[in-house]
Structures are given as C-alpha cells and as structure tokens.
Design a protein around this motif. Sequence first.
Motif, short mmCIF file in Angstrom:
data_model
loop_
_atom_site.label_atom_id
_atom_site.label_comp_id
_atom_site.label_asym_id
_atom_site.label_seq_id
_atom_site.Cartn_x
_atom_site.Cartn_y
_atom_site.Cartn_z
N MET A 1 0.87 -1.24 0.05
CA MET A 1 0.15 -0.22 -0.13
C MET A 1 1.02 1.31 -0.15
SD MET A 1 -3.23 1.26 -0.16
CE MET A 1 -3.69 2.91 0.29
N PHE A 2 1.98 1.26 0.83
CA PHE A 2 2.76 2.41 0.74
C PHE A 2 3.36 2.78 -0.43
CE2 PHE A 2 7.10 3.92 1.30
CZ PHE A 2 6.83 5.28 2.00
N MET A 3 4.19 1.80 -1.10
CA MET A 3 4.75 1.88 -2.32
C MET A 3 3.84 2.44 -3.42
SD MET A 3 7.50 -1.37 -2.62
CE MET A 3 6.21 -2.61 -2.28
N ILE A 4 2.76 1.88 -3.57
CA ILE A 4 1.30 2.36 -4.56
C ILE A 4 1.09 3.53 -4.34
CG2 ILE A 4 -0.91 1.63 -5.38
CD1 ILE A 4 -0.15 -1.23 -5.07
N LEU A 5 0.78 4.04 -3.03
CA LEU A 5 0.49 5.21 -2.54
C LEU A 5 1.65 6.59 -3.11
CD1 LEU A 5 -1.75 7.04 -1.33
CD2 LEU A 5 -0.85 6.82 0.68
N ALA A 6 2.86 5.84 -2.81
CA ALA A 6 4.02 6.66 -2.98
C ALA A 6 3.91 6.92 -4.51
CB ALA A 6 5.15 6.19 -2.47
N TRP A 7 3.80 6.03 -5.24
CA TRP A 7 3.92 6.14 -6.89
C TRP A 7 2.63 6.95 -7.32
CZ3 TRP A 7 0.40 3.80 -10.23
CH2 TRP A 7 0.73 3.66 -11.69
N LYS A 11 2.99 10.42 -9.38
CA LYS A 11 2.45 10.81 -10.63
C LYS A 11 1.60 12.14 -10.68
CE LYS A 11 0.55 7.62 -13.26
NZ LYS A 11 -0.50 6.83 -13.72
N ALA A 12 1.01 12.21 -9.56
CA ALA A 12 0.00 13.59 -9.18
C ALA A 12 1.08 14.76 -9.23
CB ALA A 12 -0.61 13.46 -7.90
N ARG A 13 2.34 14.72 -8.57
CA ARG A 13 3.20 15.62 -8.46
C ARG A 13 3.82 15.99 -10.02
NH1 ARG A 13 8.79 16.01 -9.99
NH2 ARG A 13 9.92 17.68 -8.77
N CYS A 14 3.95 14.95 -10.69
CA CYS A 14 4.20 15.22 -12.02
C CYS A 14 3.37 15.89 -12.85
CB CYS A 14 4.96 13.90 -12.64
SG CYS A 14 6.44 13.32 -11.95
N ALA A 15 2.16 15.52 -12.82
CA ALA A 15 1.11 15.90 -13.71
C ALA A 15 0.72 17.43 -13.26
CB ALA A 15 -0.30 15.08 -13.36
N PHE A 16 1.18 17.90 -11.79
CA PHE A 16 0.99 19.13 -11.35
C PHE A 16 2.08 20.34 -12.24
CE2 PHE A 16 2.28 22.53 -8.61
CZ PHE A 16 0.99 23.32 -8.56
N THR A 28 -6.12 10.46 -5.49
CA THR A 28 -4.99 10.10 -5.35
C THR A 28 -5.13 8.71 -4.64
OG1 THR A 28 -3.88 11.88 -6.04
CG2 THR A 28 -2.49 10.10 -4.92
N LEU A 29 -5.84 8.87 -3.52
CA LEU A 29 -6.00 7.73 -2.66
C LEU A 29 -6.77 6.71 -3.20
CD1 LEU A 29 -5.49 6.64 0.26
CD2 LEU A 29 -7.29 7.96 1.17
N ALA A 30 -7.81 7.12 -3.92
CA ALA A 30 -8.81 6.29 -4.53
C ALA A 30 -8.30 5.35 -5.51
CB ALA A 30 -9.90 7.08 -5.05
N ASN A 31 -7.49 5.98 -6.21
CA ASN A 31 -6.56 5.12 -7.29
C ASN A 31 -5.71 4.40 -6.80
OD1 ASN A 31 -7.99 6.67 -9.43
ND2 ASN A 31 -6.23 8.15 -9.73
N ALA A 32 -5.12 4.66 -5.59
CA ALA A 32 -4.01 4.02 -5.10
C ALA A 32 -4.94 2.72 -4.47
CB ALA A 32 -3.38 4.53 -3.68
N LEU A 33 -5.94 2.75 -3.96
CA LEU A 33 -6.75 1.56 -3.27
C LEU A 33 -7.27 0.50 -4.46
CD1 LEU A 33 -9.10 3.61 -0.85
CD2 LEU A 33 -7.18 1.99 -0.19
N SER A 106 -11.55 4.85 -14.88
CA SER A 106 -10.21 4.43 -14.48
C SER A 106 -9.79 3.58 -15.70
CB SER A 106 -10.38 3.26 -13.47
OG SER A 106 -11.20 2.05 -13.88
N PRO A 107 -8.37 3.15 -15.42
CA PRO A 107 -7.72 2.19 -16.62
C PRO A 107 -8.32 1.09 -16.65
CG PRO A 107 -5.99 3.46 -15.19
CD PRO A 107 -7.34 3.64 -14.50
N PHE A 108 -8.84 0.43 -15.66
CA PHE A 108 -9.49 -0.86 -15.80
C PHE A 108 -10.81 -0.67 -16.56
CE2 PHE A 108 -12.53 -4.00 -14.36
CZ PHE A 108 -11.79 -5.29 -14.49
N HIS A 109 -11.43 0.46 -16.27
CA HIS A 109 -12.83 0.62 -16.95
C HIS A 109 -12.63 0.70 -18.54
CE1 HIS A 109 -16.43 3.54 -17.75
NE2 HIS A 109 -16.87 2.49 -17.83
#
Length: 224
Positions: A1-7, A11-16, A28-33, A106-109
């Motif tokens: 969870m930590f690694m995926i949330l950090a990733w 990504k959000a930071r780079c997009a900003f 960001t949290l919802a996508n990580a979950l 989402s990507p899965f969608h």
Amino acid sequence: MFMILAWGIWKARCAFLFQNKTCDPERTLANALVQVGSQKLILSQPTPKEHAGLTAMNLARFSASGYCCQSDGSFDHNENGGAAFVCKHDGILIGYELNPFVKATSPFHMETIALLMAIQNAVNWRIEECVFYTDSETLVKLLASDSYTQALQAVDWRSYSELMRVVLLLKSNAHYRCVFIPREDNLVAHQLANVARSGQFYYKGYTYPLFSTFESGCTSRIPR
C-alpha cells in the motif's frame, strides 16, 4: 500500500508540474486503493503457463479458426479515455475500431470497454471461435475467476455494467477465450487507444493504410 500510494503521489506531482493539472488527494488515494485491490487479485491467481512468452507472430495459433482480436484501453486523470481493438484472421486484417470516451472512471474501466467492443464486433461478424488478447492481466484473471462477485471487490466497481456484458457474451459464446499478453505484443491496439483518447478521435476501418506505419513505430499517418 505504501509503495503504490507513493507512486500515485509521484504521478500526481509530475502531472501538476509538467501538465498543470490540479492535484486531488482524495482521487490519488482512491486510485491507490484500486491498484492495491488489482494487485491482490493478480497475485491470488497465477498466469496459466500455456500462454507464457507470447509474441506478435504466434498469437493466432491459440485459435483453431485462426481468428484473434487484440484490444486495449487508454485513460488519463482528466477522465478522458480511449478504447481500440484490431481483429485478424490468419494474420490478415478483418477490421479495427478506435473510440474516445469522456467521463471514463479508471484504466480498468477502459480496458473492459475495449474488450467489450472487440467481443461485440466478433459476434456481429458471426465469428464462432476467437481468442481475445488484452494486456490487462487483472481483467483476464477476473474473467477466469469462479466468483465474479468476490473478484469485483478488487477492481473499479464503476466498470460493473460493461464487465457483466463481457461475462454474458463469453458465456453465450463457448468458443471465445480471453488471454493476457504483454504490452509489447499489443502495441497497435495500445497506440490506437492512445490516439482515440488524446485526440477524441473515432474511426472504424477494414484496411491497413490508416495505421500501417504503427508496425514500424511511426504514428505520422494517424488523423488528428
């Protein structure tokens, strides 16, 4: 969870910084979950060994009829999406389609929508036996699961409607199979899906000229 949330934060930071997109901590949290759930589903069901090491040259051999379809979905955090599929018979192009979507979730969608497009067209073309290839391992694992209800808890629930249509079509066509392939063996469908998303472009065709240069890695002939 930590690694995926950090990733996800990265990504959000780079997009900003580079795309001037507003950061949304809740999204960001919802996508990580969703990603955590997807990884749990993948790890719980190993990939069948019979399809390991697929290459673009031998995809069709898993279908006795020679029909195969490759699909892919594309998604960005502005909720823009694109889906595409390419269908061949013994290596000869039968047809393809790329389709843009707004308010994608989402990507899965988008992966689910792309696979649904491919299966629906195969049914419309009265193809009785076909192998459908996608680079979404999560989607393939879910479709192979004995309990769709339990598996759905690990993916984006907003894909439920399209996912159930895929399930019903596969169940009603006994000789349809869905198989995972690596991204590098799915580049044409992948690039077409990106064109559909980035340009909000729709096209359906049956001949190669529109995207023949994809085979050499060039996208200059794609209409914008």
